[in-house]
Design an enzyme around this catalytic site. Structure first.
Site, PDB file in Angstrom:
ATOM      1  N   HIS A   5      62.352  66.564 -34.446  1.00  0.00           N
ATOM      2  CA  HIS A   5      62.832  67.264 -33.261  1.00  0.00           C
ATOM      3  C   HIS A   5      63.835  66.422 -32.482  1.00  0.00           C
ATOM      4  CE1 HIS A   5      59.315  64.992 -31.555  1.00  0.00           C
ATOM      5  NE2 HIS A   5      60.171  64.762 -30.581  1.00  0.00           N
ATOM      6  N   ARG A   9      65.715  66.162 -21.767  1.00  0.00           N
ATOM      7  CA  ARG A   9      65.090  66.279 -20.453  1.00  0.00           C
ATOM      8  C   ARG A   9      65.798  67.372 -19.664  1.00  0.00           C
ATOM      9  NH1 ARG A   9      64.667  60.810 -21.442  1.00  0.00           N
ATOM     10  NH2 ARG A   9      62.549  60.027 -21.239  1.00  0.00           N
ATOM     11  N   GLU A  62      62.657  69.814 -28.282  1.00  0.00           N
ATOM     12  CA  GLU A  62      61.612  69.524 -27.300  1.00  0.00           C
ATOM     13  C   GLU A  62      62.259  69.448 -25.925  1.00  0.00           C
ATOM     14  OE1 GLU A  62      59.309  65.559 -25.800  1.00  0.00           O
ATOM     15  OE2 GLU A  62      59.465  65.829 -27.965  1.00  0.00           O
ATOM     16  N   ASN A  66      59.995  66.678 -16.297  1.00  0.00           N
ATOM     17  CA  ASN A  66      59.233  65.758 -15.465  1.00  0.00           C
ATOM     18  C   ASN A  66      59.010  66.420 -14.109  1.00  0.00           C
ATOM     19  OD1 ASN A  66      59.027  63.504 -17.297  1.00  0.00           O
ATOM     20  ND2 ASN A  66      61.229  63.298 -17.044  1.00  0.00           N
ATOM     21  N   HIS A  80      65.763  61.704 -27.432  1.00  0.00           N
ATOM     22  CA  HIS A  80      65.717  60.999 -28.707  1.00  0.00           C
ATOM     23  C   HIS A  80      65.717  61.982 -29.861  1.00  0.00           C
ATOM     24  CE1 HIS A  80      61.395  61.682 -27.659  1.00  0.00           C
ATOM     25  NE2 HIS A  80      61.341  62.046 -28.934  1.00  0.00           N
ATOM     26  N   GLU A 123      62.947  58.004 -32.494  1.00  0.00           N
ATOM     27  CA  GLU A 123      61.507  57.854 -32.573  1.00  0.00           C
ATOM     28  C   GLU A 123      61.087  57.983 -34.030  1.00  0.00           C
ATOM     29  OE1 GLU A 123      57.491  59.897 -30.659  1.00  0.00           O
ATOM     30  OE2 GLU A 123      59.371  61.033 -30.665  1.00  0.00           O
TER      31      GLU A 123
END
Length: 146
Positions: A5, A9, A62, A66, A80, A123
């Site tokens: 993925h 943000r 994704e 926050n 990432h 990641e």
């Protein structure tokens, strides 16, 4: 190695979901609310990738929201790329031996982070269950940002 993925943000989850789902046409496949971490993760997949997303949790986007207000600058809104690897320790050893800094070592036998020469965070996730914690990873500190 298999692509999983891309994390992005978002500042306004509702507006972002409207764009990604209603306008672009992706579909929400799962959501995680984390009260302790104060964030929401929403995973999206293209209609033709739904079956694969359900079976393999890839390929997906994704959205990370926050809960505490934050202004994203300098590319912080792009999180990432994620890849699943057969052996996270062997992969990290290979990367380290070829001069790549392991920014977040796989201390848990499951997850590590490295960066591309252009600063893109990557990641790495262990395929299947986490490997038993092992040295040198267990005592290796984080390096730089990840």
């Amino acid at each position: 190695m298999r692509y999983l993925h891309t994390m992005v943000r978002v500042a306004d989850l509702d507006a972002s979901l409207h764009f990604w789902t209603h306008q672009l046409g992706l579909q929400e496949v799962r959501r995680l609310e984390n009260e302790k971490g104060r964030f929401t993760l929403v995973f999206l997949a293209a209609p033709r990738d739904l079956e694969r997303s359900e079976a393999e949790r890839s390929p997906e986007v994704e959205l990370t929201y926050n809960w505490d207000a934050e202004t994203y600058s300098g590319g912080r809104n792009f999180g990432h790329l994620a890849y699943r690897v057969a052996d996270i320790y062997a992969t990290c050893r290979h990367l380290m031996d070829s001069g790549v800094v392991i920014n977040r070592p796989p201390r848990d036998g499951n997850m590590a982070f490295v960066r591309s020469p252009d600063g893109i965070s990557i990641e790495l996730l262990q395929e299947g269950p986490a490997l038993p914690p092992a040295e040198p990873w267990l005592s290796m500190p984080n390096t730089g940002t990840w």
